[in-house]
Motif scaffolding. Structure first.
Motif, short mmCIF file in Angstrom:
data_model
loop_
_atom_site.label_atom_id
_atom_site.label_comp_id
_atom_site.label_asym_id
_atom_site.label_seq_id
_atom_site.Cartn_x
_atom_site.Cartn_y
_atom_site.Cartn_z
N ALA A 206 0.81 -1.22 0.00
CA ALA A 206 0.00 0.00 0.00
C ALA A 206 0.85 1.28 0.00
O ALA A 206 0.55 2.19 -0.80
N PRO A 207 1.85 1.44 0.85
CA PRO A 207 2.63 2.70 0.81
C PRO A 207 3.29 2.98 -0.55
O PRO A 207 3.21 4.12 -1.03
N PRO A 208 3.93 2.00 -1.20
CA PRO A 208 4.47 2.31 -2.53
C PRO A 208 3.39 2.66 -3.55
O PRO A 208 3.60 3.51 -4.42
N MET A 209 2.22 2.00 -3.45
CA MET A 209 1.13 2.32 -4.38
C MET A 209 0.63 3.74 -4.16
O MET A 209 0.38 4.48 -5.12
N ILE A 210 0.47 4.14 -2.90
CA ILE A 210 0.00 5.49 -2.59
C ILE A 210 1.03 6.53 -3.03
O ILE A 210 0.68 7.55 -3.64
N ALA A 211 2.31 6.26 -2.75
CA ALA A 211 3.37 7.19 -3.16
C ALA A 211 3.42 7.29 -4.69
O ALA A 211 3.56 8.40 -5.24
N GLY A 212 3.27 6.18 -5.38
CA GLY A 212 3.27 6.20 -6.85
C GLY A 212 2.08 6.97 -7.40
O GLY A 212 2.20 7.70 -8.39
N TYR A 213 0.91 6.82 -6.77
CA TYR A 213 -0.27 7.54 -7.21
C TYR A 213 -0.07 9.05 -7.07
O TYR A 213 -0.36 9.81 -7.99
N TYR A 214 0.43 9.49 -5.90
CA TYR A 214 0.64 10.92 -5.70
C TYR A 214 1.74 11.47 -6.61
O TYR A 214 1.65 12.60 -7.09
N LEU A 215 2.77 10.68 -6.86
CA LEU A 215 3.84 11.11 -7.76
C LEU A 215 3.31 11.27 -9.19
O LEU A 215 3.61 12.27 -9.86
N MET A 216 2.50 10.30 -9.66
CA MET A 216 1.93 10.41 -11.00
C MET A 216 0.94 11.57 -11.10
O MET A 216 0.91 12.28 -12.11
N ASN A 217 0.16 11.77 -10.05
CA ASN A 217 -0.78 12.88 -10.04
C ASN A 217 -0.04 14.22 -10.11
O ASN A 217 -0.42 15.13 -10.85
N TRP A 218 1.04 14.35 -9.36
CA TRP A 218 1.85 15.58 -9.39
C TRP A 218 2.45 15.77 -10.77
O TRP A 218 2.44 16.89 -11.31
N ALA A 219 2.98 14.68 -11.37
CA ALA A 219 3.62 14.79 -12.68
C ALA A 219 2.60 15.18 -13.75
O ALA A 219 2.91 16.00 -14.64
N ILE A 220 1.39 14.64 -13.70
CA ILE A 220 0.36 14.99 -14.68
C ILE A 220 -0.06 16.45 -14.54
O ILE A 220 -0.18 17.18 -15.53
N GLU A 221 -0.26 16.88 -13.28
CA GLU A 221 -0.64 18.29 -13.07
C GLU A 221 0.48 19.23 -13.49
O GLU A 221 0.23 20.29 -14.07
N ARG A 222 1.72 18.87 -13.21
CA ARG A 222 2.87 19.70 -13.61
C ARG A 222 2.98 19.77 -15.13
O ARG A 222 3.26 20.84 -15.68
N ASN A 223 2.75 18.66 -15.81
CA ASN A 223 2.78 18.63 -17.26
C ASN A 223 1.68 19.51 -17.84
O ASN A 223 1.92 20.26 -18.79
N HIS A 224 0.49 19.43 -17.27
CA HIS A 224 -0.60 20.28 -17.75
C HIS A 224 -0.27 21.76 -17.52
O HIS A 224 -0.57 22.61 -18.38
N TYR A 225 0.32 22.06 -16.39
CA TYR A 225 0.68 23.46 -16.11
C TYR A 225 1.75 23.96 -17.07
O TYR A 225 1.64 25.06 -17.61
N LEU A 226 2.80 23.17 -17.27
CA LEU A 226 3.88 23.61 -18.16
C LEU A 226 3.45 23.73 -19.61
O LEU A 226 4.04 24.50 -20.37
N ASN A 227 2.43 23.01 -20.03
CA ASN A 227 1.94 23.08 -21.40
C ASN A 227 0.74 24.03 -21.53
O ASN A 227 0.14 24.09 -22.60
N SER A 228 0.45 24.74 -20.46
CA SER A 228 -0.65 25.72 -20.55
C SER A 228 -0.07 27.10 -20.87
O SER A 228 1.14 27.31 -20.90
N LYS A 229 -0.99 28.07 -21.09
CA LYS A 229 -0.58 29.43 -21.40
C LYS A 229 0.16 30.06 -20.22
O LYS A 229 1.17 30.76 -20.40
N ALA A 230 -0.31 29.77 -18.98
CA ALA A 230 0.32 30.36 -17.80
C ALA A 230 1.70 29.75 -17.57
O ALA A 230 2.62 30.43 -17.10
N GLY A 231 1.88 28.50 -17.88
CA GLY A 231 3.16 27.86 -17.67
C GLY A 231 4.20 28.29 -18.69
O GLY A 231 5.39 28.28 -18.42
N ARG A 232 3.79 28.70 -19.87
CA ARG A 232 4.73 29.11 -20.91
C ARG A 232 5.22 30.53 -20.71
O ARG A 232 6.24 30.89 -21.28
N VAL A 233 4.51 31.27 -19.93
CA VAL A 233 4.92 32.68 -19.71
C VAL A 233 6.06 32.70 -18.78
O VAL A 233 7.09 32.66 -18.62
#
Length: 100
Positions: free
Chosen positions: A73-100
């Motif tokens: 369970a702990p590695p699964m939870i850590a992996g879920y939060y890490l993937m969630n952070w990476a997806i949100e960061r990717n969306h931010y960096l590829n958005s208009k606000a992230g490119r500025v």
């Protein structure tokens, strides 16, 4: 002197037993006990092979799960939060606000 089949009352087509004794017709009672007859039975614990299987499956599954949950369970939870952070960061960096 050995008695003949006719004297035994069996006729000519009925065979003698192992020790030259007429064993009686099929299903006749009161004759000499026959040897080598094997009977089979079903043990009481084998009559219902799935008796209690559902109950045991639930509690055995819970026991095994609860003893192993801290290993996966702990590695699964850590992996879920890490993937969630990476997806949100990717969306931010590829958005208009992230490119500025």
């Amino acid at each position: 002197m050995r008695p003949t089949q006719t004297l035994l009352g069996g006729g000519a087509d009925i065979p003698l037993g192992k020790h030259n004794h007429y064993l009686g017709g099929w299903g006749a009672f009161g004759g000499m006990p026959q040897k080598g007859i094997v009977t089979y039975g079903v043990a009481p614990n084998r009559q219902k092979p799935l008796a209690g299987a559902m109950h045991d499956a639930i509690f055995n599954t819970w026991r095994r799960f609860s003893s192993q949950v801290l290993y996966f369970a702990p590695p699964m939870i850590a992996g879920y939060y890490l993937m969630n952070w990476a997806i949100e960061r990717n969306h931010y960096l590829n958005s208009k606000a992230g490119r500025v």
